[in-house]
Scaffold this motif. Structure first.
Motif, PDB file in Angstrom:
ATOM      1  N   LEU A  46     -54.409  27.861  57.941  1.00  0.00           N
ATOM      2  CA  LEU A  46     -53.334  28.848  58.025  1.00  0.00           C
ATOM      3  C   LEU A  46     -52.904  29.286  56.625  1.00  0.00           C
ATOM      4  O   LEU A  46     -52.675  30.474  56.385  1.00  0.00           O
ATOM      5  CB  LEU A  46     -52.144  28.292  58.820  1.00  0.00           C
ATOM      6  N   CYS A  47     -52.826  28.349  55.695  1.00  0.00           N
ATOM      7  CA  CYS A  47     -52.494  28.693  54.311  1.00  0.00           C
ATOM      8  C   CYS A  47     -53.501  29.690  53.750  1.00  0.00           C
ATOM      9  O   CYS A  47     -53.119  30.675  53.103  1.00  0.00           O
ATOM     10  CB  CYS A  47     -52.488  27.445  53.429  1.00  0.00           C
ATOM     11  N   ILE A  48     -54.780  29.453  54.011  1.00  0.00           N
ATOM     12  CA  ILE A  48     -55.833  30.338  53.513  1.00  0.00           C
ATOM     13  C   ILE A  48     -55.699  31.727  54.137  1.00  0.00           C
ATOM     14  O   ILE A  48     -55.827  32.744  53.449  1.00  0.00           O
ATOM     15  CB  ILE A  48     -57.223  29.723  53.764  1.00  0.00           C
ATOM     16  N   ALA A  49     -55.413  31.780  55.433  1.00  0.00           N
ATOM     17  CA  ALA A  49     -55.239  33.071  56.108  1.00  0.00           C
ATOM     18  C   ALA A  49     -54.063  33.844  55.513  1.00  0.00           C
ATOM     19  O   ALA A  49     -54.147  35.058  55.303  1.00  0.00           O
ATOM     20  CB  ALA A  49     -55.040  32.854  57.610  1.00  0.00           C
ATOM     21  N   ILE A  50     -52.971  33.141  55.229  1.00  0.00           N
ATOM     22  CA  ILE A  50     -51.801  33.783  54.619  1.00  0.00           C
ATOM     23  C   ILE A  50     -52.164  34.299  53.231  1.00  0.00           C
ATOM     24  O   ILE A  50     -51.830  35.429  52.872  1.00  0.00           O
ATOM     25  CB  ILE A  50     -50.612  32.795  54.554  1.00  0.00           C
ATOM     26  N   CYS A  51     -52.862  33.494  52.460  1.00  0.00           N
ATOM     27  CA  CYS A  51     -53.267  33.907  51.110  1.00  0.00           C
ATOM     28  C   CYS A  51     -54.131  35.159  51.156  1.00  0.00           C
ATOM     29  O   CYS A  51     -53.936  36.086  50.368  1.00  0.00           O
ATOM     30  CB  CYS A  51     -54.024  32.782  50.413  1.00  0.00           C
ATOM     31  N   LYS A  52     -55.088  35.196  52.063  1.00  0.00           N
ATOM     32  CA  LYS A  52     -55.960  36.368  52.174  1.00  0.00           C
ATOM     33  C   LYS A  52     -55.154  37.602  52.557  1.00  0.00           C
ATOM     34  O   LYS A  52     -55.363  38.685  52.007  1.00  0.00           O
ATOM     35  CB  LYS A  52     -57.064  36.117  53.200  1.00  0.00           C
ATOM     36  N   ALA A  53     -54.223  37.449  53.489  1.00  0.00           N
ATOM     37  CA  ALA A  53     -53.415  38.586  53.943  1.00  0.00           C
ATOM     38  C   ALA A  53     -52.515  39.115  52.829  1.00  0.00           C
ATOM     39  O   ALA A  53     -52.241  40.315  52.764  1.00  0.00           O
ATOM     40  CB  ALA A  53     -52.579  38.186  55.158  1.00  0.00           C
ATOM     41  N   LEU A  54     -52.071  38.225  51.940  1.00  0.00           N
ATOM     42  CA  LEU A  54     -51.144  38.620  50.879  1.00  0.00           C
ATOM     43  C   LEU A  54     -51.833  38.806  49.520  1.00  0.00           C
ATOM     44  O   LEU A  54     -51.166  39.065  48.527  1.00  0.00           O
ATOM     45  CB  LEU A  54     -50.019  37.585  50.755  1.00  0.00           C
ATOM     46  N   ASP A  55     -53.164  38.655  49.486  1.00  0.00           N
ATOM     47  CA  ASP A  55     -53.923  38.783  48.239  1.00  0.00           C
ATOM     48  C   ASP A  55     -53.406  37.849  47.155  1.00  0.00           C
ATOM     49  O   ASP A  55     -53.197  38.243  46.005  1.00  0.00           O
ATOM     50  CB  ASP A  55     -53.917  40.237  47.725  1.00  0.00           C
ATOM     51  N   LYS A  56     -53.169  36.601  47.535  1.00  0.00           N
ATOM     52  CA  LYS A  56     -52.697  35.581  46.597  1.00  0.00           C
ATOM     53  C   LYS A  56     -53.586  34.354  46.699  1.00  0.00           C
ATOM     54  O   LYS A  56     -54.289  34.161  47.682  1.00  0.00           O
ATOM     55  CB  LYS A  56     -51.251  35.160  46.928  1.00  0.00           C
ATOM     56  N   THR A  57     -53.523  33.498  45.670  1.00  0.00           N
ATOM     57  CA  THR A  57     -54.259  32.239  45.725  1.00  0.00           C
ATOM     58  C   THR A  57     -53.376  31.160  46.353  1.00  0.00           C
ATOM     59  O   THR A  57     -52.151  31.324  46.459  1.00  0.00           O
ATOM     60  CB  THR A  57     -54.661  31.772  44.309  1.00  0.00           C
ATOM     61  N   LEU A  58     -53.999  30.060  46.739  1.00  0.00           N
ATOM     62  CA  LEU A  58     -53.226  28.933  47.275  1.00  0.00           C
ATOM     63  C   LEU A  58     -52.191  28.471  46.256  1.00  0.00           C
ATOM     64  O   LEU A  58     -51.039  28.210  46.610  1.00  0.00           O
ATOM     65  CB  LEU A  58     -54.151  27.766  47.638  1.00  0.00           C
ATOM     66  N   ASP A  59     -52.591  28.364  44.987  1.00  0.00           N
ATOM     67  CA  ASP A  59     -51.657  27.927  43.946  1.00  0.00           C
ATOM     68  C   ASP A  59     -50.466  28.873  43.834  1.00  0.00           C
ATOM     69  O   ASP A  59     -49.328  28.425  43.703  1.00  0.00           O
ATOM     70  CB  ASP A  59     -52.349  27.849  42.581  1.00  0.00           C
ATOM     71  N   GLU A  60     -50.728  30.170  43.877  1.00  0.00           N
ATOM     72  CA  GLU A  60     -49.640  31.140  43.726  1.00  0.00           C
ATOM     73  C   GLU A  60     -48.611  31.035  44.853  1.00  0.00           C
ATOM     74  O   GLU A  60     -47.417  31.192  44.627  1.00  0.00           O
ATOM     75  CB  GLU A  60     -50.203  32.564  43.692  1.00  0.00           C
ATOM     76  N   LEU A  61     -49.071  30.758  46.067  1.00  0.00           N
ATOM     77  CA  LEU A  61     -48.147  30.735  47.205  1.00  0.00           C
ATOM     78  C   LEU A  61     -47.584  29.362  47.528  1.00  0.00           C
ATOM     79  O   LEU A  61     -46.439  29.251  47.945  1.00  0.00           O
ATOM     80  CB  LEU A  61     -48.840  31.284  48.464  1.00  0.00           C
ATOM     81  N   PHE A  62     -48.392  28.317  47.354  1.00  0.00           N
ATOM     82  CA  PHE A  62     -47.982  27.029  47.915  1.00  0.00           C
ATOM     83  C   PHE A  62     -47.813  25.896  46.917  1.00  0.00           C
ATOM     84  O   PHE A  62     -47.331  24.833  47.273  1.00  0.00           O
ATOM     85  CB  PHE A  62     -48.973  26.605  49.009  1.00  0.00           C
ATOM     86  N   TRP A  63     -48.195  26.076  45.651  1.00  0.00           N
ATOM     87  CA  TRP A  63     -48.042  25.002  44.686  1.00  0.00           C
ATOM     88  C   TRP A  63     -46.615  24.986  44.178  1.00  0.00           C
ATOM     89  O   TRP A  63     -46.115  25.990  43.698  1.00  0.00           O
ATOM     90  CB  TRP A  63     -49.013  25.186  43.513  1.00  0.00           C
ATOM     91  N   GLU A  64     -45.958  23.848  44.295  1.00  0.00           N
ATOM     92  CA  GLU A  64     -44.585  23.723  43.822  1.00  0.00           C
ATOM     93  C   GLU A  64     -44.574  23.172  42.414  1.00  0.00           C
ATOM     94  O   GLU A  64     -45.102  22.091  42.161  1.00  0.00           O
ATOM     95  CB  GLU A  64     -43.780  22.800  44.748  1.00  0.00           C
ATOM     96  N   GLU A  65     -43.980  23.914  41.509  1.00  0.00           N
ATOM     97  CA  GLU A  65     -43.844  23.447  40.124  1.00  0.00           C
ATOM     98  C   GLU A  65     -42.715  22.417  40.071  1.00  0.00           C
ATOM     99  O   GLU A  65     -41.822  22.396  40.896  1.00  0.00           O
ATOM    100  CB  GLU A  65     -43.494  24.615  39.202  1.00  0.00           C
TER     101      GLU A  65
END
Length: 62
Positions: free
Chosen positions: A40-59
Motif C-alpha cells: 500500500l505504501c508503494i501504491a501511494i508513492c506511485k500515485a503521488l510521485d514520491k519515494t518511500l523515504d519522502e513519504l514515510f521516513w520519520e526524521e
C-alpha cells in the motif's frame, strides 16, 4: 503524505480511488492511526510521485 496529496490537488477520496482503498484508510494513514502494508505504501508513492523515504521516513524530532 497529506502535503504531497494536496500538492497533487487530490482529495482523500480521489487518492483512495486511485489506489483501491477507502477514503477512511487514507485519513487514518494521514492521522498516524494506521500502518499501511508495504504494498500500500508503494501504491501511494506511485500515485503521488514520491519515494518511500519522502513519504514515510520519520526524521528524528518529527
Amino acid at each position: 503524505m497529506k502535503a504531497a496529496r494536496a500538492a497533487k490537488d487530490l482529495s482523500q477520496d480521489q487518492l483512495a480511488q486511485l489506489i483501491g482503498v477507502t477514503r477512511q484508510t487514507i485519513g487514518m494513514i494521514e492521522a498516524g492511526k494506521y500502518n499501511p502494508t508495504l504494498n500500500l505504501c508503494i501504491a501511494i508513492c506511485k500515485a503521488l510521485d514520491k519515494t518511500l523515504d519522502e513519504l514515510f521516513w520519520e526524521e528524528d524530532g518529527e
